[in-house]
Scaffold this motif. Structure first.
Motif, PDB file in Angstrom:
ATOM      1  N   LEU A   1      -0.358  13.255  16.701  1.00 34.52           N
ATOM      2  CA  LEU A   1      -1.592  12.962  15.881  1.00 34.52           C
ATOM      3  C   LEU A   1      -2.223  11.514  16.219  1.00 34.52           C
ATOM      4  CD1 LEU A   1       0.325  13.747  12.607  1.00 34.52           C
ATOM      5  CD2 LEU A   1      -1.596  15.173  13.388  1.00 34.52           C
TER       6      LEU A   1
ATOM      7  N   LEU B   1       4.342  17.265  17.460  1.00 35.01           N
ATOM      8  CA  LEU B   1       2.810  17.136  17.131  1.00 35.01           C
ATOM      9  C   LEU B   1       2.337  15.891  17.333  1.00 35.01           C
ATOM     10  CD1 LEU B   1       0.473  18.819  15.811  1.00 35.01           C
ATOM     11  CD2 LEU B   1       1.404  18.047  13.679  1.00 35.01           C
TER      12      LEU B   1
ATOM     13  N   LEU C   1       5.014   6.348  14.143  1.00 39.03           N
ATOM     14  CA  LEU C   1       3.818   5.634  14.735  1.00 39.03           C
ATOM     15  C   LEU C   1       4.403   5.251  16.417  1.00 39.03           C
ATOM     16  CD1 LEU C   1       1.154   3.791  14.814  1.00 39.03           C
ATOM     17  CD2 LEU C   1       2.688   1.951  14.289  1.00 39.03           C
TER      18      LEU C   1
ATOM     19  N   TYR D   1      -4.290   6.701  -2.643  1.00 38.13           N
ATOM     20  CA  TYR D   1      -3.526   5.483  -2.314  1.00 38.13           C
ATOM     21  C   TYR D   1      -3.480   4.450  -3.367  1.00 38.13           C
ATOM     22  CZ  TYR D   1      -7.427   2.777  -0.148  1.00 38.13           C
ATOM     23  OH  TYR D   1      -8.577   2.040  -0.089  1.00 38.13           O
TER      24      TYR D   1
ATOM     25  N   PRO E   1      -5.139  -4.761  12.256  1.00 33.71           N
ATOM     26  CA  PRO E   1      -4.782  -3.768  13.009  1.00 33.71           C
ATOM     27  C   PRO E   1      -3.602  -3.805  13.808  1.00 33.71           C
ATOM     28  CG  PRO E   1      -7.331  -4.004  12.918  1.00 33.71           C
ATOM     29  CD  PRO E   1      -6.493  -5.195  12.484  1.00 33.71           C
TER      30      PRO E   1
ATOM     31  N   GLY F   1      -4.475  20.270   8.359  1.00 33.39           N
ATOM     32  CA  GLY F   1      -3.979  18.954   8.922  1.00 33.39           C
ATOM     33  C   GLY F   1      -3.528  18.058   7.558  1.00 33.39           C
ATOM     34  N   LEU F   2      -3.560  16.826   7.959  1.00 33.22           N
ATOM     35  CA  LEU F   2      -3.085  15.723   7.023  1.00 33.22           C
ATOM     36  C   LEU F   2      -4.356  15.387   6.235  1.00 33.22           C
ATOM     37  CD1 LEU F   2      -0.755  13.322   8.954  1.00 33.22           C
ATOM     38  CD2 LEU F   2      -0.146  14.275   7.007  1.00 33.22           C
TER      39      LEU F   2
ATOM     40  N   GLN G   1      -4.750   4.736  16.258  1.00 27.69           N
ATOM     41  CA  GLN G   1      -3.213   4.893  16.217  1.00 27.69           C
ATOM     42  C   GLN G   1      -2.716   6.329  16.918  1.00 27.69           C
ATOM     43  OE1 GLN G   1      -1.848   3.500  12.296  1.00 27.69           O
ATOM     44  NE2 GLN G   1      -2.184   1.510  13.084  1.00 27.69           N
TER      45      GLN G   1
ATOM     46  N   TYR H   1       0.588   8.907  16.564  1.00 26.68           N
ATOM     47  CA  TYR H   1       1.948   9.381  16.080  1.00 26.68           C
ATOM     48  C   TYR H   1       2.495  10.471  16.578  1.00 26.68           C
ATOM     49  CZ  TYR H   1       0.274   6.044  12.035  1.00 26.68           C
ATOM     50  OH  TYR H   1       0.207   5.173  11.494  1.00 26.68           O
TER      51      TYR H   1
ATOM     52  N   TYR I   1      -7.806  -0.013   3.358  1.00 28.27           N
ATOM     53  CA  TYR I   1      -7.130   0.120   4.599  1.00 28.27           C
ATOM     54  C   TYR I   1      -6.696   1.648   4.592  1.00 28.27           C
ATOM     55  CZ  TYR I   1      -3.620  -0.213   8.347  1.00 28.27           C
ATOM     56  OH  TYR I   1      -2.811  -0.104   9.460  1.00 28.27           O
ATOM     57  N   GLN I   2      -7.335   2.265   5.142  1.00 25.45           N
ATOM     58  CA  GLN I   2      -6.749   3.814   5.352  1.00 25.45           C
ATOM     59  C   GLN I   2      -7.302   4.395   6.407  1.00 25.45           C
ATOM     60  OE1 GLN I   2      -9.378   6.559   3.046  1.00 25.45           O
ATOM     61  NE2 GLN I   2      -9.991   4.884   1.884  1.00 25.45           N
ATOM     62  N   LEU I   3      -6.433   5.356   6.988  1.00 28.10           N
ATOM     63  CA  LEU I   3      -6.444   5.990   8.182  1.00 28.10           C
ATOM     64  C   LEU I   3      -7.043   7.250   8.194  1.00 28.10           C
ATOM     65  CD1 LEU I   3      -3.025   5.100   9.753  1.00 28.10           C
ATOM     66  CD2 LEU I   3      -5.138   4.142  10.351  1.00 28.10           C
TER      67      LEU I   3
ATOM     68  N   TYR J   1       0.951  -1.217   0.066  1.00 29.25           N
ATOM     69  CA  TYR J   1      -0.054   0.008  -0.053  1.00 29.25           C
ATOM     70  C   TYR J   1       0.845   1.201   0.035  1.00 29.25           C
ATOM     71  CZ  TYR J   1      -4.498  -2.572   0.975  1.00 29.25           C
ATOM     72  OH  TYR J   1      -5.429  -3.189   0.833  1.00 29.25           O
TER      73      TYR J   1
ATOM     74  N   VAL K   1      -6.536  -1.376  19.877  1.00 27.02           N
ATOM     75  CA  VAL K   1      -7.591  -2.158  19.152  1.00 27.02           C
ATOM     76  C   VAL K   1      -8.875  -2.331  20.154  1.00 27.02           C
ATOM     77  CG1 VAL K   1      -7.981  -4.103  17.874  1.00 27.02           C
ATOM     78  CG2 VAL K   1      -5.754  -3.264  17.775  1.00 27.02           C
TER      79      VAL K   1
ATOM     80  N   PHE L   1      -1.234  -4.700   4.128  1.00 24.34           N
ATOM     81  CA  PHE L   1      -2.313  -4.797   4.647  1.00 24.34           C
ATOM     82  C   PHE L   1      -2.334  -5.989   5.821  1.00 24.34           C
ATOM     83  CE2 PHE L   1      -6.663  -7.124   4.551  1.00 24.34           C
ATOM     84  CZ  PHE L   1      -7.231  -5.787   4.981  1.00 24.34           C
TER      85      PHE L   1
ATOM     86  N   THR M   1      -0.795   1.491  18.556  1.00 27.27           N
ATOM     87  CA  THR M   1      -2.013   1.227  18.096  1.00 27.27           C
ATOM     88  C   THR M   1      -2.643   0.380  19.243  1.00 27.27           C
ATOM     89  OG1 THR M   1      -0.973   0.683  16.155  1.00 27.27           O
ATOM     90  CG2 THR M   1      -3.197  -0.112  16.596  1.00 27.27           C
TER      91      THR M   1
ATOM     92  N   SER N   1      -9.695   0.304  15.213  1.00 27.29           N
ATOM     93  CA  SER N   1      -8.378   0.674  15.902  1.00 27.29           C
ATOM     94  C   SER N   1      -7.900   1.986  15.848  1.00 27.29           C
ATOM     95  CB  SER N   1      -7.150  -0.242  15.127  1.00 27.29           C
ATOM     96  OG  SER N   1      -7.082   0.195  13.859  1.00 27.29           O
TER      97      SER N   1
ATOM     98  N   PRO O   1       5.281  11.925  10.426  1.00 26.67           N
ATOM     99  CA  PRO O   1       4.702  11.234  11.372  1.00 26.67           C
ATOM    100  C   PRO O   1       5.224   9.775  11.797  1.00 26.67           C
ATOM    101  CG  PRO O   1       3.150  12.207  10.322  1.00 26.67           C
ATOM    102  CD  PRO O   1       4.095  12.286   9.334  1.00 26.67           C
TER     103      PRO O   1
ATOM    104  N   PHE P   1      -7.083  11.005   9.963  1.00 25.94           N
ATOM    105  CA  PHE P   1      -5.943  11.705  10.904  1.00 25.94           C
ATOM    106  C   PHE P   1      -6.778  12.555  11.609  1.00 25.94           C
ATOM    107  CE2 PHE P   1      -1.767   9.922  10.902  1.00 25.94           C
ATOM    108  CZ  PHE P   1      -1.712   9.232   9.628  1.00 25.94           C
TER     109      PHE P   1
ATOM    110  N   TYR Q   1      -0.145  11.970   1.057  1.00 25.13           N
ATOM    111  CA  TYR Q   1      -0.920  12.920   1.817  1.00 25.13           C
ATOM    112  C   TYR Q   1      -0.381  14.186   1.709  1.00 25.13           C
ATOM    113  CZ  TYR Q   1      -3.227   9.593   4.984  1.00 25.13           C
ATOM    114  OH  TYR Q   1      -3.959   8.441   5.624  1.00 25.13           O
TER     115      TYR Q   1
ATOM    116  N   LYS R   1      -6.122  16.741  13.644  1.00 22.82           N
ATOM    117  CA  LYS R   1      -5.332  17.590  13.263  1.00 22.82           C
ATOM    118  C   LYS R   1      -4.016  17.878  14.123  1.00 22.82           C
ATOM    119  CE  LYS R   1      -8.389  20.504  10.647  1.00 22.82           C
ATOM    120  NZ  LYS R   1      -9.181  21.902  10.509  1.00 22.82           N
TER     121      LYS R   1
ATOM    122  N   PHE S   1       5.975   6.730   7.172  1.00 31.27           N
ATOM    123  CA  PHE S   1       5.903   7.948   6.480  1.00 31.27           C
ATOM    124  C   PHE S   1       7.390   8.358   6.008  1.00 31.27           C
ATOM    125  CE2 PHE S   1       1.746   9.949   6.616  1.00 31.27           C
ATOM    126  CZ  PHE S   1       1.031   9.380   7.649  1.00 31.27           C
TER     127      PHE S   1
ATOM    128  N   GLN T   1       5.038  13.462  15.477  1.00 32.85           N
ATOM    129  CA  GLN T   1       5.832  14.364  14.457  1.00 32.85           C
ATOM    130  C   GLN T   1       6.730  15.315  14.800  1.00 32.85           C
ATOM    131  OE1 GLN T   1       3.093  15.938  11.508  1.00 32.85           O
ATOM    132  NE2 GLN T   1       4.729  16.091   9.815  1.00 32.85           N
TER     133      GLN T   1
ATOM    134  N   TYR U   1       1.402   3.226   9.392  1.00 35.13           N
ATOM    135  CA  TYR U   1       2.097   3.748   8.135  1.00 35.13           C
ATOM    136  C   TYR U   1       3.539   4.056   8.417  1.00 35.13           C
ATOM    137  CZ  TYR U   1      -2.694   4.700   6.107  1.00 35.13           C
ATOM    138  OH  TYR U   1      -4.036   4.550   5.575  1.00 35.13           O
TER     139      TYR U   1
ATOM    140  N   PHE V   1       0.504   5.484   0.198  1.00 32.97           N
ATOM    141  CA  PHE V   1      -0.375   6.505   0.237  1.00 32.97           C
ATOM    142  C   PHE V   1       0.326   7.876  -0.131  1.00 32.97           C
ATOM    143  CE2 PHE V   1      -3.362   3.807   2.684  1.00 32.97           C
ATOM    144  CZ  PHE V   1      -2.827   3.045   3.077  1.00 32.97           C
TER     145      PHE V   1
END
Lengths: 115, 113
Positions: B88, B86, B45, A48, A100, A42-43, B33, B35, B99-101, A31, B50, A97, B48, B31, B43, B103, A35, B105, A106, B37, A104, A33
């Motif tokens: 997040l 920061l 991690l 993706y 949970p 923000g982000l 998470q 982060y 599968y996407q997050l 995957y 769950v 994938f 996490t 879940s 950022p 966020f 951003y 601010k 970055f 930054q 990510y 992404f």
């Protein structure tokens, strides 16, 4: 592993010019992404990919933005023509994938300034 | 659209103080998470969570996921200048094949020596 690698780190360009941002994800991550980060918003997820295929590009602001992933180790985000409101930090992130618990990774980002 | 609200937006404290930052949503996440930054970097991690009610500790940082999986908190004990950054939160709600997050601010923390 060197992590997610983005280039350039900084880009200053004039309004109307084409800008290309580059990303090399972590090997084995399927995957990727893109951003955009600003103080105000923000982000924001732009687009993706999964296994090099674009899955969701609903976050791409407008037709001036395009992204490609020709292979598993390279992706580009292109802005043509660029505008001052595109100024932001653009991040690439990769992941695989899994249940949970896998976050990510970055890159360090590209700070874009359009004047 | 699933939104995550983080509070406070900014926090400045003295070294040695304790603090808590919050991440709230009206949506349920599978879940969540956290982060951190630092300036000029992406950022990174931290943790996490769950399970609803789950508590995780990472040295002086304690993370909690709400029972209903709609909110989370991060508590830092005896803050140090190295905690500056920061923070997040990001929620995951994987749908079929995705599968996407999402966020928040962020909370910008400054720890003054």
């Amino acid at each position: 592993d060197a992590g997610v690698i983005q280039s350039p780190r900084h880009e200053v360009t004039e309004m109307g010019q084409e800008v290309t941002l580059r990303c090399k994800p972590i090997s084995g991550h399927d995957y990727l992404f893109w951003y955009r980060q600003t103080m105000m918003r923000g982000l924001e997820l732009l687009i993706y990919f999964n296994n090099n295929v674009p899955i969701d590009d609903s976050g791409m602001p407008e037709d001036r933005f395009s992204a490609k992933m020709p292979n598993a180790s390279f992706s580009t985000l292109k802005i043509q023509p660029s505008e001052p409101r595109d100024s932001a930090v653009y991040f690439c992130a990769s992941s695989f994938f899994a249940p949970p618990g896998i976050g990510y990774t970055f890159g360090s980002g590209t700070r874009l300034t359009v004047v | 659209t699933q939104l995550l609200e983080q509070s406070p937006q900014f926090l400045s404290i003295q070294e040695g103080e304790n603090l808590t930052v919050y991440c709230n949503s009206s949506s349920v996440f599978s879940s969540l998470q956290w982060y951190r930054q630092e300036p000029g970097e992406g950022p990174v991690l931290l943790v996490t969570v769950v399970t609803g009610g789950e508590v995780k500790k990472l040295k002086r940082l304690t993370f909690q996921f709400g029972d209903a999986r709609k909110d989370s908190s991060l508590h830092i004990t005896a803050a140090q200048p190295g905690d500056t950054g920061l923070y997040l939160c990001a929620g995951a709600n994987p749908g079929a094949g995705s599968y996407q997050l999402t966020f928040g601010k962020g909370t910008k923390l400054s720890v003054i020596p």
